[in-house]
Design an enzyme around this catalytic site. Structure first.
Site, PDB file in Angstrom:
ATOM      1  N   GLY A  71       0.858  -1.375   0.246  1.00  0.00           N
ATOM      2  CA  GLY A  71       0.456  -0.108  -0.127  1.00  0.00           C
ATOM      3  C   GLY A  71       1.020   1.414   0.054  1.00  0.00           C
ATOM      4  N   LYS A  72       1.869   1.283   0.721  1.00  0.00           N
ATOM      5  CA  LYS A  72       2.731   2.982   0.644  1.00  0.00           C
ATOM      6  C   LYS A  72       3.299   2.500   0.091  1.00  0.00           C
ATOM      7  CE  LYS A  72       2.796   2.078   6.412  1.00  0.00           C
ATOM      8  NZ  LYS A  72       1.990   0.327   6.372  1.00  0.00           N
ATOM      9  N   CYS A  99       2.826  -0.141  13.236  1.00  0.00           N
ATOM     10  CA  CYS A  99       1.834  -0.429  14.036  1.00  0.00           C
ATOM     11  C   CYS A  99       1.940  -0.356  14.794  1.00  0.00           C
ATOM     12  CB  CYS A  99       1.267  -0.954  12.428  1.00  0.00           C
ATOM     13  SG  CYS A  99       1.288  -2.616  12.055  1.00  0.00           S
TER      14      CYS A  99
HETATM   15  C1  LIG Z   1       3.822  -4.029   8.438  1.00  0.00           C
HETATM   16  S1  LIG Z   1       4.550  -4.918   6.824  1.00  0.00           S
HETATM   17  C2  LIG Z   1       4.461  -4.223   5.966  1.00  0.00           C
HETATM   18  C3  LIG Z   1       3.644  -3.154   5.019  1.00  0.00           C
HETATM   19  C4  LIG Z   1       4.477  -2.385   3.856  1.00  0.00           C
HETATM   20  N1  LIG Z   1       4.535  -1.317   4.123  1.00  0.00           N
HETATM   21  C5  LIG Z   1       2.867  -2.205   2.950  1.00  0.00           C
HETATM   22  O1  LIG Z   1       2.150  -0.914   3.477  1.00  0.00           O
HETATM   23  O2  LIG Z   1       1.587  -2.851   2.773  1.00  0.00           O
HETATM   24  C6  LIG Z   1       6.256  -5.754   7.413  1.00  0.00           C
HETATM   25  C7  LIG Z   1       7.213  -6.547   6.517  1.00  0.00           C
HETATM   26  O3  LIG Z   1       8.400  -6.836   6.509  1.00  0.00           O
HETATM   27  C8  LIG Z   1       7.584  -7.880   6.256  1.00  0.00           C
HETATM   28  N2  LIG Z   1       9.189  -8.244   6.664  1.00  0.00           N
HETATM   29  C9  LIG Z   1       9.813  -9.313   7.280  1.00  0.00           C
HETATM   30  N3  LIG Z   1      10.843  -9.123   8.053  1.00  0.00           N
HETATM   31  C10 LIG Z   1      11.768  -8.948   6.630  1.00  0.00           C
HETATM   32  C11 LIG Z   1      13.085  -8.342   6.359  1.00  0.00           C
HETATM   33  N4  LIG Z   1      14.386  -8.874   6.862  1.00  0.00           N
HETATM   34  N5  LIG Z   1      12.938  -7.654   5.685  1.00  0.00           N
HETATM   35  C12 LIG Z   1      12.312  -6.968   5.013  1.00  0.00           C
HETATM   36  N6  LIG Z   1      11.175  -7.142   5.090  1.00  0.00           N
HETATM   37  C13 LIG Z   1      10.396  -8.206   5.863  1.00  0.00           C
HETATM   38  C14 LIG Z   1       6.732  -9.156   6.664  1.00  0.00           C
HETATM   39  O4  LIG Z   1       7.208  -9.974   6.072  1.00  0.00           O
HETATM   40  C15 LIG Z   1       6.096  -7.421   6.980  1.00  0.00           C
HETATM   41  O5  LIG Z   1       5.014  -8.230   5.118  1.00  0.00           O
END
Ligand SMILES: C[S@@+](CC[C@H](N)C(=O)[O-])C[C@H]1O[C@@H](n2cnc3c(N)ncnc32)[C@H](O)[C@@H]1O
Length: 427
Positions: A246-247, A361
């Site tokens: 989304g972002k 979040c």
């Molecule tokens: C809060 S969500 C992000 C939402 C996204 N920014 C949006 O607006 O749709 C966090 C994301 O970080 C990912 N994540 C987990 N470990 C990570 C890593 N080591 N490096 C990058 N992303 C990671 C998760 O799988 C998840 O999809």
């Protein structure tokens, strides 16, 4: 519908995520109203589960935890029907027992019938705070006070209102709102984003406008975080934790500089690439499957790094209602370690003068304010910028503390809970 709802609740209790499970099961229900009712029943039962359990337990001789899963699910569903959906008690009981039979659990029907009848005879109002795990109630009462904690619990037990941001290709939100109206979707302008619309009625993701990329569907708080990351940026930008996107989609809309979006989880990286394709935009966008602790970009090359870090998600319990039943205090501690590693990796990417926007979040200070404070201890070349300077004065009431951070709380604004900081690397 009740039989499907009981089966769904059983599978979610065993570990399935409600969004994927509901999407996979609803195709079995031909009628649109049945599908909506199915969603509503399952999600409301999940949101209120803690309070329903507390109200049921005096009426069950065996502890709820010792019952077979379908019986426990039926009891919760039955009480939810009676207390949350205002079904008369005999209807709530009989439709639930019938659903249980159809779900293949004939043997428990007598017990469910008896417990529900007693529980619905002269019920007390449900205790909304019991919808949250006890450790979180304790934390939030201490930090925000008892009343604010109860209000947070109440808000997080209600369904979220869909929010969307018009894509540049839509001709702006006023035109988009007209178009959506023709498709049976009612939406009004929001103050939280210049192109944002709050959806009042209808299902936007079922519209043609959605499949054509005329808008991005995301939470209002998430849209504000994307705004904080920048308007009309031109240099190299990276979204380090981007799925479902989304972002990143809003970043692609808000600038012409190349955007690299990272996500390590295979299925989520696939969703990210698809969502970014649909959203379009003028910026060249690349979605990559990568761990942001080892980003595939040279150090010192990036103008803007957005790190919307993986977190405990305590601000988003409304959207994923079962998360509250799985969350443990250790999850906060575990998230903190990863957040520090990701923040260091993000900071290393910045060119002098470049910006880092960090968001979670989560409402927990360990994941938000304390993380960025610790980062600036390790990296004194990073300085805080006031979020209101970037977002505009209408956001001043959501900026808190010293250093100033954007702090959105769902009991104060119709959005998920977010904390976000904007930092600049000194020249
Ligand atoms: C809060 S969500 C992000 C939402 C996204 N920014 C949006 O607006 O749709 C966090 C994301 O970080 C990912 N994540 C987990 N470990 C990570 C890593 N080591 N490096 C990058 N992303 C990671 C998760 O799988 C998840 O999809």
């Amino acid at each position: 519908v009740r039989a499907e709802a009981i089966a769904a609740l059983v599978r979610i209790e065993a570990g399935a995520w409600s969004d994927r499970l509901l999407a996979s099961r609803e195709a079995l229900l031909a009628d649109r109203r049945d599908r909506a009712f199915f969603h509503h029943l399952v999600l409301s039962t999940l949101r209120w589960q803690g309070a329903l359990d507390r109200a049921l337990s005096p009426f069950s001789r065996r502890p709820l935890g010792a019952l077979d899963a379908p019986l426990r699910a039926a009891l919760r569903l039955g009480l939810a029907q009676g207390l949350l959906f205002d079904r008369p008690a005999p209807v709530a009981v009989s439709t639930t027992v019938d659903g249980l039979r159809r779900a293949g659990a004939e043997r428990g029907a007598g017990l469910v019938n008896a417990v529900l009848r007693r529980a619905l005879e002269s019920p007390e109002p449900l205790d909304v705070r019991a919808t949250l795990p006890a450790w979180l109630v304790e934390r939030w009462s201490e930090r925000f006070g008892d009343e604010a904690c109860a209000e947070l619990a109440r808000v997080l037990a209600t369904p979220p209102r869909p929010f969307l941001v018009a894509s540049p290709s839509s001709g702006g939100r006023a035109r988009l709102a007209e178009r959506l109206k023709d498709e049976g979707i009612e939406a009004e302008p929001s103050t939280l984003h210049p192109q944002g619309l709050r959806v009042l009625a209808g299902v936007p993701q079922e519209s043609r406008a959605f499949s054509e990329g005329a808008f991005v569907l995301l939470d209002a708080g998430a849209a504000a975080v994307a705004l904080l990351a920048g308007r009309a940026a031109e240099g190299l930008r990276v979204d380090l934790a981007a799925a479902p996107g989304g972002k990143a989609a809003l970043l692609a809309h808000s600038g012409t500089g190349p955007l690299v979006a990272l996500e390590p989880v295979r299925s989520r990286a696939r969703d990210l690439a698809r969502n970014l394709r649909r959203a379009g935009g003028r910026a060249p966008v690349q979605a990559l499957r990568a761990d942001a602790r080892r980003p595939p970009l040279p150090a010192g090359s990036v103008d803007l790094a957005l790190l919307d870090a993986p977190c405990s998600g305590t601000g988003t319990l409304r959207r994923r209602p079962e998360r509250r039943h799985r969350l443990r205090p250790e999850d906060v501690r575990r998230a903190v370690r990863l957040q520090d590693e990701l923040l260091d990796a993000a900071a290393a990417l910045l060119r002098p003068g470049g910006h880092l926007v960090y968001a979670v979040c989560s409402l927990e200070p360990e994941e938000g304010r304390e993380r960025v404070a610790a980062l600036t201890q390790r990296r004194p070349d990073l300085v805080f910028e006031d979020p209101a300077a970037q977002l505009g004065p209408e956001f001043a009431r959501f900026v808190e503390g010293d250093p100033p951070l954007l702090a959105l709380r769902p009991d104060r604004v119709d959005a998920e809970g977010f904390v976000a900081a904007r930092l600049r690397r000194l020249l």
